[in-house]
Design a protein around this motif. Structure first.
Motif, PDB file in Angstrom:
ATOM      1  N   THR A 119       0.809  -1.238  -0.018  1.00 58.29           N
ATOM      2  CA  THR A 119      -0.097  -0.100  -0.188  1.00 58.29           C
ATOM      3  C   THR A 119       0.967   1.158   0.049  1.00 58.29           C
ATOM      4  O   THR A 119       0.601   2.151  -0.734  1.00 58.29           O
ATOM      5  CB  THR A 119      -0.757  -0.077   1.221  1.00 58.29           C
ATOM      6  N   LEU A 120       1.999   1.346   0.991  1.00 56.83           N
ATOM      7  CA  LEU A 120       2.925   2.333   0.982  1.00 56.83           C
ATOM      8  C   LEU A 120       3.454   2.795  -0.452  1.00 56.83           C
ATOM      9  O   LEU A 120       3.599   3.845  -1.024  1.00 56.83           O
ATOM     10  CB  LEU A 120       3.706   2.152   2.198  1.00 56.83           C
ATOM     11  N   ILE A 121       3.980   1.488  -1.033  1.00 53.18           N
ATOM     12  CA  ILE A 121       4.744   1.786  -2.435  1.00 53.18           C
ATOM     13  C   ILE A 121       3.695   2.638  -3.373  1.00 53.18           C
ATOM     14  O   ILE A 121       4.039   3.490  -4.033  1.00 53.18           O
ATOM     15  CB  ILE A 121       5.201   0.417  -2.952  1.00 53.18           C
ATOM     16  N   PHE A 122       2.479   1.878  -3.292  1.00 49.74           N
ATOM     17  CA  PHE A 122       1.519   2.686  -4.595  1.00 49.74           C
ATOM     18  C   PHE A 122       1.219   4.094  -3.916  1.00 49.74           C
ATOM     19  O   PHE A 122       1.084   4.981  -5.026  1.00 49.74           O
ATOM     20  CB  PHE A 122       0.348   1.686  -4.619  1.00 49.74           C
ATOM     21  N   ILE A 123       0.994   4.249  -2.840  1.00 50.32           N
ATOM     22  CA  ILE A 123       0.569   5.735  -2.395  1.00 50.32           C
ATOM     23  C   ILE A 123       1.944   6.555  -2.805  1.00 50.32           C
ATOM     24  O   ILE A 123       1.800   7.709  -3.341  1.00 50.32           O
ATOM     25  CB  ILE A 123       0.308   5.620  -0.735  1.00 50.32           C
ATOM     26  N   PHE A 124       2.780   6.092  -2.432  1.00 48.49           N
ATOM     27  CA  PHE A 124       4.234   6.828  -2.629  1.00 48.49           C
ATOM     28  C   PHE A 124       4.340   7.358  -4.349  1.00 48.49           C
ATOM     29  O   PHE A 124       4.769   8.057  -4.657  1.00 48.49           O
ATOM     30  CB  PHE A 124       5.457   6.474  -2.105  1.00 48.49           C
ATOM     31  N   LEU A 125       4.182   6.040  -5.092  1.00 44.68           N
ATOM     32  CA  LEU A 125       4.150   6.368  -6.319  1.00 44.68           C
ATOM     33  C   LEU A 125       3.117   7.465  -7.085  1.00 44.68           C
ATOM     34  O   LEU A 125       3.566   8.376  -7.601  1.00 44.68           O
ATOM     35  CB  LEU A 125       3.466   5.063  -7.285  1.00 44.68           C
ATOM     36  N   GLY A 126       1.976   7.362  -6.506  1.00 44.72           N
ATOM     37  CA  GLY A 126       1.051   8.581  -6.642  1.00 44.72           C
ATOM     38  C   GLY A 126       1.591   9.936  -6.123  1.00 44.72           C
ATOM     39  O   GLY A 126       1.679  10.923  -6.885  1.00 44.72           O
ATOM     40  N   VAL A 127       2.076   9.881  -4.860  1.00 44.13           N
ATOM     41  CA  VAL A 127       2.787  11.240  -4.324  1.00 44.13           C
ATOM     42  C   VAL A 127       3.796  11.709  -5.318  1.00 44.13           C
ATOM     43  O   VAL A 127       3.931  13.007  -5.524  1.00 44.13           O
ATOM     44  CB  VAL A 127       3.100  11.051  -2.892  1.00 44.13           C
ATOM     45  N   SER A 128       4.926  10.784  -5.626  1.00 46.53           N
ATOM     46  CA  SER A 128       6.015  11.213  -6.461  1.00 46.53           C
ATOM     47  C   SER A 128       5.746  11.768  -7.611  1.00 46.53           C
ATOM     48  O   SER A 128       6.672  12.195  -8.099  1.00 46.53           O
ATOM     49  CB  SER A 128       6.863  10.109  -6.303  1.00 46.53           C
ATOM     50  N   THR A 129       4.724  11.539  -8.181  1.00 42.55           N
ATOM     51  CA  THR A 129       4.281  11.826  -9.575  1.00 42.55           C
ATOM     52  C   THR A 129       4.045  13.462  -9.534  1.00 42.55           C
ATOM     53  O   THR A 129       4.500  14.114 -10.646  1.00 42.55           O
ATOM     54  CB  THR A 129       2.973  11.316  -9.983  1.00 42.55           C
ATOM     55  N   ILE A 130       3.593  14.005  -8.460  1.00 46.86           N
ATOM     56  CA  ILE A 130       3.499  15.522  -8.482  1.00 46.86           C
ATOM     57  C   ILE A 130       5.010  16.120  -7.963  1.00 46.86           C
ATOM     58  O   ILE A 130       5.313  16.174  -6.988  1.00 46.86           O
ATOM     59  CB  ILE A 130       2.408  15.696  -7.338  1.00 46.86           C
ATOM     60  N   GLN A 131       5.675  16.501  -9.072  1.00 44.60           N
ATOM     61  CA  GLN A 131       6.912  17.062  -8.831  1.00 44.60           C
ATOM     62  C   GLN A 131       7.334  18.206  -9.761  1.00 44.60           C
ATOM     63  O   GLN A 131       6.343  18.424 -10.676  1.00 44.60           O
ATOM     64  CB  GLN A 131       7.943  15.945  -9.268  1.00 44.60           C
ATOM     65  N   ASP A 132       8.243  18.725  -9.669  1.00 47.50           N
ATOM     66  CA  ASP A 132       8.628  19.942 -10.640  1.00 47.50           C
ATOM     67  C   ASP A 132       9.500  19.416 -11.596  1.00 47.50           C
ATOM     68  O   ASP A 132       9.742  20.219 -12.696  1.00 47.50           O
ATOM     69  CB  ASP A 132       9.480  20.869  -9.857  1.00 47.50           C
ATOM     70  N   VAL A 133       9.937  18.220 -11.430  1.00 47.43           N
ATOM     71  CA  VAL A 133      11.124  17.791 -12.313  1.00 47.43           C
ATOM     72  C   VAL A 133      10.636  17.107 -13.896  1.00 47.43           C
ATOM     73  O   VAL A 133      11.564  16.492 -14.332  1.00 47.43           O
ATOM     74  CB  VAL A 133      12.181  16.824 -11.828  1.00 47.43           C
ATOM     75  N   HIS A 134       9.599  17.381 -14.238  1.00 49.43           N
ATOM     76  CA  HIS A 134       9.113  16.609 -15.379  1.00 49.43           C
ATOM     77  C   HIS A 134       9.570  17.232 -16.624  1.00 49.43           C
ATOM     78  O   HIS A 134       9.928  18.402 -16.861  1.00 49.43           O
ATOM     79  CB  HIS A 134       7.452  16.480 -15.609  1.00 49.43           C
ATOM     80  N   MET A 135       9.707  16.633 -17.877  1.00 51.38           N
ATOM     81  CA  MET A 135      10.082  17.144 -19.042  1.00 51.38           C
ATOM     82  C   MET A 135       9.369  16.121 -20.099  1.00 51.38           C
ATOM     83  O   MET A 135       9.539  14.854 -19.824  1.00 51.38           O
ATOM     84  CB  MET A 135      11.707  16.771 -19.133  1.00 51.38           C
ATOM     85  N   TRP A 136       8.693  16.700 -20.722  1.00 53.64           N
ATOM     86  CA  TRP A 136       7.721  15.828 -21.906  1.00 53.64           C
ATOM     87  C   TRP A 136       8.204  15.971 -23.051  1.00 53.64           C
ATOM     88  O   TRP A 136       8.678  16.878 -23.802  1.00 53.64           O
ATOM     89  CB  TRP A 136       6.514  16.643 -21.560  1.00 53.64           C
ATOM     90  N   SER A 137       8.154  14.640 -23.789  1.00 51.81           N
ATOM     91  CA  SER A 137       8.462  14.755 -25.056  1.00 51.81           C
ATOM     92  C   SER A 137       7.599  13.739 -25.672  1.00 51.81           C
ATOM     93  O   SER A 137       7.550  12.581 -25.632  1.00 51.81           O
ATOM     94  CB  SER A 137       9.842  14.279 -25.378  1.00 51.81           C
ATOM     95  N   TRP A 138       6.614  14.164 -26.646  1.00 51.14           N
ATOM     96  CA  TRP A 138       5.654  13.451 -27.304  1.00 51.14           C
ATOM     97  C   TRP A 138       6.112  12.132 -27.961  1.00 51.14           C
ATOM     98  O   TRP A 138       5.744  11.071 -27.561  1.00 51.14           O
ATOM     99  CB  TRP A 138       4.836  14.258 -28.167  1.00 51.14           C
ATOM    100  N   PRO A 139       7.309  12.091 -28.924  1.00 44.93           N
ATOM    101  CA  PRO A 139       7.792  10.918 -29.553  1.00 44.93           C
ATOM    102  C   PRO A 139       8.169  10.057 -28.421  1.00 44.93           C
ATOM    103  O   PRO A 139       7.729   8.798 -28.696  1.00 44.93           O
ATOM    104  CB  PRO A 139       8.749  11.554 -30.536  1.00 44.93           C
ATOM    105  N   PHE A 140       8.988  10.528 -27.478  1.00 43.94           N
ATOM    106  CA  PHE A 140       9.677   9.505 -26.599  1.00 43.94           C
ATOM    107  C   PHE A 140       8.622   8.826 -25.811  1.00 43.94           C
ATOM    108  O   PHE A 140       8.593   7.586 -25.741  1.00 43.94           O
ATOM    109  CB  PHE A 140      10.725  10.248 -25.955  1.00 43.94           C
ATOM    110  N   VAL A 141       7.595   9.510 -25.488  1.00 41.26           N
ATOM    111  CA  VAL A 141       6.855   8.926 -24.314  1.00 41.26           C
ATOM    112  C   VAL A 141       5.731   7.799 -25.077  1.00 41.26           C
ATOM    113  O   VAL A 141       5.672   6.804 -24.775  1.00 41.26           O
ATOM    114  CB  VAL A 141       5.928  10.165 -23.614  1.00 41.26           C
ATOM    115  N   CYS A 142       5.422   8.443 -26.273  1.00 36.66           N
ATOM    116  CA  CYS A 142       4.355   7.695 -26.939  1.00 36.66           C
ATOM    117  C   CYS A 142       5.025   6.136 -27.457  1.00 36.66           C
ATOM    118  O   CYS A 142       4.449   5.137 -27.420  1.00 36.66           O
ATOM    119  CB  CYS A 142       3.584   8.121 -28.019  1.00 36.66           C
ATOM    120  N   SER A 143       6.301   6.471 -27.964  1.00 36.29           N
ATOM    121  CA  SER A 143       7.019   5.530 -28.536  1.00 36.29           C
ATOM    122  C   SER A 143       7.482   4.419 -27.438  1.00 36.29           C
ATOM    123  O   SER A 143       7.364   2.969 -27.577  1.00 36.29           O
ATOM    124  CB  SER A 143       8.148   5.663 -29.522  1.00 36.29           C
ATOM    125  N   THR A 144       7.746   4.854 -26.425  1.00 41.15           N
ATOM    126  CA  THR A 144       8.120   3.856 -25.282  1.00 41.15           C
ATOM    127  C   THR A 144       6.820   3.126 -24.886  1.00 41.15           C
ATOM    128  O   THR A 144       6.918   1.744 -24.847  1.00 41.15           O
ATOM    129  CB  THR A 144       8.449   4.687 -24.178  1.00 41.15           C
TER     130      THR A 144
END
Lengths: 195, 708
Positions: free
Chosen positions: B356-381
Motif C-alpha cells: 500500500t505504501l509503495i503505491f501511495i508513494f508512487l502517486g505522491v511522487s508523480t507530483i513534482q517539478d522535475v517533469h520533462m515531456w516529449s511526445w515522440p519519446f513517451v508514446c513510442s516507449t
C-alpha cells in the motif's frame, strides 16, 4: 542410472517391447530406469506397495484403481513388460500410424483401446457393463463427501440415462464409446513421453 | 454513504500531512524558554513568560517516527476505505485506487506547501518496502508447482527480459535517430539503460492485479515466477549499462564479462539465500523453550539474507525468496502452531502495508517539478513496451509449448503478455541514474509507463479475459456423462503421469527427497517432531482402508424408480454440484492463493455462515452444539490439510458414518443414532414426499455449495 539400466535390460527385450508397444528405444530405457527406481525390493517386479509409495498417487481419488489396472487378473506382481504394456495405452497417436493400422492388429494406443482402459476403471467385475453401483462407487470417489447419496444417485441415474440405448440400466462398452464421441480422447489420454 | 466516509478520510489525512511542518527547517526547540518569543517559522511551543511551561508541544522531537506513522496510517485507512466503498473494488484494482489516493495527497501537499512533496527514495524502497513483499511471496510460494514449471519460468525470465531490453533499447535509439532535434543527445547506451529498467515486469504490481483476477495456479506461478526471477537479469543489465556509461569505451570483453555477471548475480543470490535458510531452520530447531521469539528468527534471517546479498551486489530478491522457500518446511515442523500462525499473519500484514505504501508513494511522487515531456519519446516507449512484450511472449511460448505437457494456451499467453505490469522497481531504478541532461525525461516517461500499465492494463485485463473466456464458452454445454467421464480420464492421466515420473524431474525430486529425509530433516528438525510425517502417512493409510471397506459394502437400495426424467433445475444444480465438487487435478482449476487472507480462516468463516443459514430455515432437524463443533471441526480438518485431500482427511467417526452431515439434509437427524435407524427414517421419508424432499435438498445443497 545409465549403466545399471543397460546391463539389466537386454537388446532383444527392448526390441520386443518396441514392437509390441511402439515406444522408441530411448523411451524404453528411460522408463526402465523409472521402473527400477520404483522397484524398491529390486526383484525385477513391482508390487502394489511400490506404487502406493508414489505420494501423488496416494492422494489421487482413483489411485487404487489406477494401480490395479497395472496388474493382470489376480496377480500381485507386475514385470517390466506388463508395465510397458499398460503405459503403451497412453502413447500419443501419431499421424503416420493411422494409415498403417489397416494391416496390423489394433495398436495398444488406439482410441478404442484407450477408451477400453478407461471403461475398465469403472467395470471392476469385468462383465463388460458399468452397472449403477459401479458408477456410484467411482462417482463417490471423485466427488468427495459433500454430496448426499440421493444426490449422487440422481447424478448416476442421469449418466446412465444419457448413455443407455438398450434399456438395461447399465452402460455397455459401445454405449460408452458413443457417449464420448465428441470428446477428444486421443489428446486427453496421451502423455508426451520424452524421447 | 460509505463513499462519503471514504472521501472524508482522504481529505482529512492529506490536510494533516500538509500541515506538519516540513523537515528542512531548523530545530529551535532547545532554545531557552524564557525568551518568550513565539517563533513563526514552525516551532509550535506555547511560550509563557514563566520559567516553567505547563503545556507545550514539541513536534520536532517526534517528527520522524510521527510522519512515518502518519503515512502508514494513511495507507492503511485508504485500504480500509477501498474495501468498504461498495462496488468500486469490482471495477478498479486496488493498486489504481491507491495511486489515485497518492496523487490526491501529493496534490494537496503541493498545494499547501508550494514545494515538491516527499518522494520515494530509492534506498527506502529497496531496503524497507520491497523485502516484506518478496518474503511474503516466497514463503507462500507453491513449491511443487514452481519447480515443475521452473524451466518455463526461467525461459521467460531470462530470455524474455533480454529480448525486451534489447528490443526496446534499440528501437528507442532508432526513434531518437529519427527525431534528432529533440532527442539527439540520447546515445545508444542511454537508450539501452532505459530499456533495461523499463522492460522489467514488477512483482508487486503483478501480484496486486492478479490476486483479484483469480487466475489458476499454473498461470499465476508463471507470471509471478517470471517477475521474481527477472530481477537478476534486470539489475545486472542496469548496472552493466550504467557502468558502461561511465567507461570511456566499451569492448567485447566487457560485454562478455557482463554476461558472466548475470550468472554470478543470480546464482550468488541463490546461495546466500540457501545458506541463511538452512541456518534459520537450524536455529528454529532450538526454539522450543522460547517459543514467542521463534517467528522473529524467520524475519531476521530472511532480511539478513537480503541485506547480505545487496551488500555483495548480488540479487537480493533471489536471496530472500530462496531463503523463504528453504526454511519453510523445517521451520513449520519445528515451531509451535501458534508461532506458525503468527509468522503467516505478520508476513501478510507487513507485505500488505508495504504494498500500500509503495503505491501511495508512487502517486505522491508523480507530483513534482522535475517533469520533462516529449511526445515522440513517451508514446513510442509505451507502444514499444506493449509490442515487444507481446511478441516476446508469443515467440517464447511457441518454443516452450513443444516441451511441455500442459500447454500454455492462447488465453494464458494473452494474460502473461498483457499482465506484464511495471511498478515501483522501475521507478526507483530511474531515480538512481547518474544525472545527465535528459534524466528528467526518463523520469517522466517511466512514470507515464507505470501509470499506464497499472491503470489501463490493470483495469482492463479482467474484462478482456472474461471476453476471451466468453468467446470460448459459446459451444454447447457438455453432458453430465461427458463431464464425469472426462474427469475420470483426467484423474487417470494425472495418476499415470505420477507413475511415469513425468519428465524425469521426479528422478531429481526423489533423490532430493531421499537426501532430505536422511540428512537434512534429521539435522534440522526437532527430535520429537520427526515422526509426525510417518504418523500422518499411517493415518492416511487407515483412512483409505476404511474408505475402501466402506465402498465395497452394498450401497443403499433406493426404492424409487430410476427412469424419472429430471427437471431442468435439477439438471442445473447437478451441473453446478459437479463443477464444484469433482476433485481438482493438475492445479489448472484451483484458484491461486489470496494475498489478503489465509485460506483456512476464509473457509472457516464460510462454513460457519452456511451453518447459520440452514438453522434459520428451521426444517425438521435438530442441531445440537455437539454437531456444530463436529461439523466445523471436521471441515476445518478437511480444509486445513490439503485441497485435494477431501476424502482422506476427515475424522473417520464423524463423517464416515454420516456422510451427509455437511450436506445437512432435511431429514430428521439425531446424529448419534445408528446408520440403520437413519436409513429407515430416510426410506420412510422418501415414500412420503419424493419430489418435494429432493427439491428442497437440492436447493439446500445448492446454498451450501454457494457458501463454499
Amino acid at each position: 542410472m545409465g549403466s545399471r539400466a543397460s546391463t539389466l535390460l537386454r537388446e532383444e527385450e527392448i526390441e520386443e517391447i518396441k514392437k509390441e508397444t511402439g515406444f522408441s528405444h530411448s523411451q524404453i530405457t528411460r522408463l526402465y530406469s523409472r521402473f527400477t527406481s520404483l522397484d524398491k525390493g529390486e526383484n525385477g517386479t513391482l508390487s502394489r506397495e511400490d506404487f502406493q509409495r508414489i505420494p501423488e498417487l496416494a492422494i489421487n481419488p482413483l489411485g487404487d484403481r489406477i494401480i490395479n489396472a497395472f496388474f493382470p487378473e489376480g496377480e500381485d506382481q507386475v514385470n517390466f513388460r506388463g508395465f510397458m504394456r499398460t503405459l503403451a495405452h497412453f502413447r500419443p497417436i501419431e499421424d503416420n500410424e493411422k494409415n498403417k493400422n489397416a494391416v496390423v492388429s489394433e495398436p495398444l494406443n488406439s482410441r478404442t483401446n484407450k477408451l477400453l482402459f478407461a471403461f475398465r476403471l469403472y467395470d471392476l467385475d469385468r462383465d463388460d457393463k458399468i452397472s449403477r453401483d459401479e458408477l456410484l462407487q467411482v462417482l463417490r470417489m471423485m466427488v468427495g463427501v459433500n454430496i448426499s447419496d440421493e444426490q449422487l444417485g440422481s447424478i448416476a441415474d442421469r449418466t446412465i440415462q444419457e448413455a443407455d440405448t438398450n434399456g438395461d440400466n447399465s452402460i455397455s462398452f459401445n454405449e460408452f464409446i458413443k457417449v464420448l464421441e465428441k470428446v477428444d480422447v486421443e489428446q486427453k489420454m496421451s502423455i508426451r513421453f520424452l524421447h | 454513504m460509505a463513499a462519503i466516509w471514504t472521501l472524508s478520510f482522504y481529505l482529512v489525512w492529506p490536510a494533516c500531512l500538509a500541515l506538519t511542518p516540513p523537515a528542512e527547517l531548523p530545530h529551535p526547540h532547545n532554545l531557552p524558554p524564557e525568551l518568550g518569543l513565539n517563533r513563526s517559522d514552525g516551532s509550535l511551543s506555547v511560550d509563557l513568560p514563566l520559567a516553567l511551561r505547563v503545556f507545550s508541544v514539541d513536534y520536532h522531537h517526534v517528527q520522524a517516527p510521527f510522519e512515518i506513522v502518519l503515512w502508514i496510517m494513511l495507507a492503511s485507512l485508504a485500504k480500509l476505505g477501498f474495501h468498504w466503498s461498495g462496488r468500486v473494488p469490482a471495477v478498479v484494482p486496488e493498486s489504481c485506487l491507491l495511486i489515485m489516493v497518492g496523487l490526491l495527497v501529493g496534490g494537496v501537499i503541493y498545494g499547501v506547501r508550494h514545494s515538491a512533496p516527499p518522494t520515494l527514495s530509492a534506498d527506502a524502497f529497496f531496503l524497507f518496502l520491497l523485502p516484506p513483499i518478496v518474503l511474503d511471496a516466497g514463503y507462500f510460494l507453491p513449491g511443487r508447482l514452481f519447480f515443475e514449471n521452473l524451466g518455463t519460468i526461467l525461459w521467460y525470465a531470462v530470455l524474455g527480459t533480454l529480448w525486451n531490453v534489447l528490443g526496446i533499447g534499440l528501437s528507442l535509439y532508432g526513434v531518437c535517430l529519427l527525431a534528432p532535434d529533440s532527442l539527439g543527445d540520447l546515445s545508444l547506451l542511454h537508450c539501452l539503460l532505459f530499456g533495461s529498467l523499463i522492460a522489467a515486469v514488477d512483482p508487486v504490481a503483478v501480484l496486486s492485479v492478479f490476486q483479484e483476477m483469480h487466475v489458476n495456479d499454473q498461470l499465476h506461478i508463471l507470471v509471478f515466477g517470471e517477475s521474481l526471477l527477472n530481477d537478476a537479469v534486470t539489475v545486472v543489465l542496469y548496472k552493466l549499462f550504467e557502468s558502461f556509461l561511465r567507461l570511456p569505451s566499451v569492448s567485447g570483453l566487457d560485454v562478455f564479462l557482463g554476461g558472466c555477471r548475470v550468472v554470478v548475480v543470480g546464482l550468488g543470490g541463490l546461495f546466500v539465500g540457501l545458506f541463511f535458510g538452512l541456518v534459520a531452520a537450524l536455529t528454529s530447531r532450538f526454539t522450543s523453550r522460547a517459543q514467542v521469539i521463534a517467528p522473529l528468527f524467520v524475519f531476521l534471517y530472511s532480511y539478513l539474507s537480503y541485506l547480505t546479498s545487496e551488500m555483495l551486489h548480488l540479487s537480493g530478491i533471489m536471496a530472500i525468496v530462496t531463503c523463504a522457500v528453504t526454511m519453510k518446511q523445517y521451520v513449520e515442523a519445528n515451531v509451535s502452531e501458534r508461532s506458525n500462525t503468527s509468522i503467516q499473519y505478520f508476513l501478510k500484514m507487513w507485505s500488505s502495508v508495504s504494498e500500500t505504501l509503495i503505491f501511495i508513494f508512487l502517486g505522491v511522487s508523480t507530483i513534482q517539478d522535475v517533469h520533462m515531456w516529449s511526445w515522440p519519446f513517451v508514446c513510442s516507449t509505451l507502444l514499444l513496451c506493449l509490442v515487444w512484450r507481446a511478441s516476446g511472449v508469443l515467440l517464447l511460448t511457441a518454443v516452450v509449448n513443444k516441451l511441455r505437457r500442459n500447454t500454455v494456451t492462447f488465453r494464458d499467453q494473452f494474460i502473461i503478455a498483457y499482465g506484464g505490469l511495471r511498478g515501483a522497481i522501475c521507478f526507483s531504478l530511474v531515480f538512481l541514474i547518474d544525472d545527465f541532461p535528459k534524466k528528467r525525461l526518463f523520469i517522466t516517461t517511466t512514470i507515464v509507463v507505470i501509470l499506464f500499465t497499472v491503470f489501463v492494463q490493470g483495469m482492463t485485463i479482467k474484462p478482456l479475459v472474461e471476453l476471451l473466456d466468453v468467446k470460448r464458452k459459446k459451444r454447447a454445454l457438455p453432458t453430465v456423462s461427458e463431464e464425469i467421464h472426462s474427469r475420470l480420464i483426467d484423474h487417470l492421466l494425472a495418476g499415470i503421469e505420477d507413475v511415469v515420473g513425468y519428465w524425469g524431474q521426479h528422478y531429481w525430486k526423489d533423490k532430493f527427497e531421499q537426501f532430505n529425509r536422511k540428512y537434512l530433516r534429521r539435522f534440522l528438525i526437532r527430535e520429537d517432531n520427526q515422526a509426525s510425517s510417518s504418523i500422518l502417512r499411517v493415518y492416511q493409510e487407515l483412512e483409505r482402508r476404511e474408505q475402501r471397506g466402506d465402498e465395497e459394502a452394498p450401497s443403499i437400495v433406493d426404492p424409487r424408480s430410476h427412469s424419472r426424467p429430471l427437471l431442468p433445475e435439477e439438471m442445473d444444480s447437478i451441473r453446478r454440484i459437479l463443477s464444484r465438487n469433482l476433485q481438482n487435478f493438475n492445479n489448472k482449476q484451483t484458484p491461486a492463493y489470496s494475498r489478503h487472507t489465509l485460506h483456512q480462516d476464509a473457509n472457516r468463516d464460510r462454513v460457519r455462515k452456511s451453518l447459520h443459514r440452514h438453522q434459520s430455515l428451521g426444517e425438521r432437524y435438530t442441531f445440537t452444539q455437539v454437531e456444530e463443533a463436529e461439523f466445523s471441526g471436521s471441515h476445518r480438518a478437511r480444509k486445513g490439510l490439503s485441497r485435494s485431500h477431501t476424502v482422506c482427511s476427515i475424522s473417520p467417526l464423524a463423517v464416515l458414518q454420516e456422510p451427509s452431515v455437511p450436506a445437512a439434509s432435511a431429514r430428521t437427524t439425531i446424529l448419534t443414532s445408528s446408520p440403520a435407524a437413519r436409513e429407515e427414517q430416510s426410506a420412510a421419508q422418501h415414500q412420503t414426499s419424493v419430489g418435494g424432499a429432493t427439491k428442497k435438498q437440492l436447493s439446500f445443497v445448492l446454498e451450501n455449495e454457494k457458501q463454499q
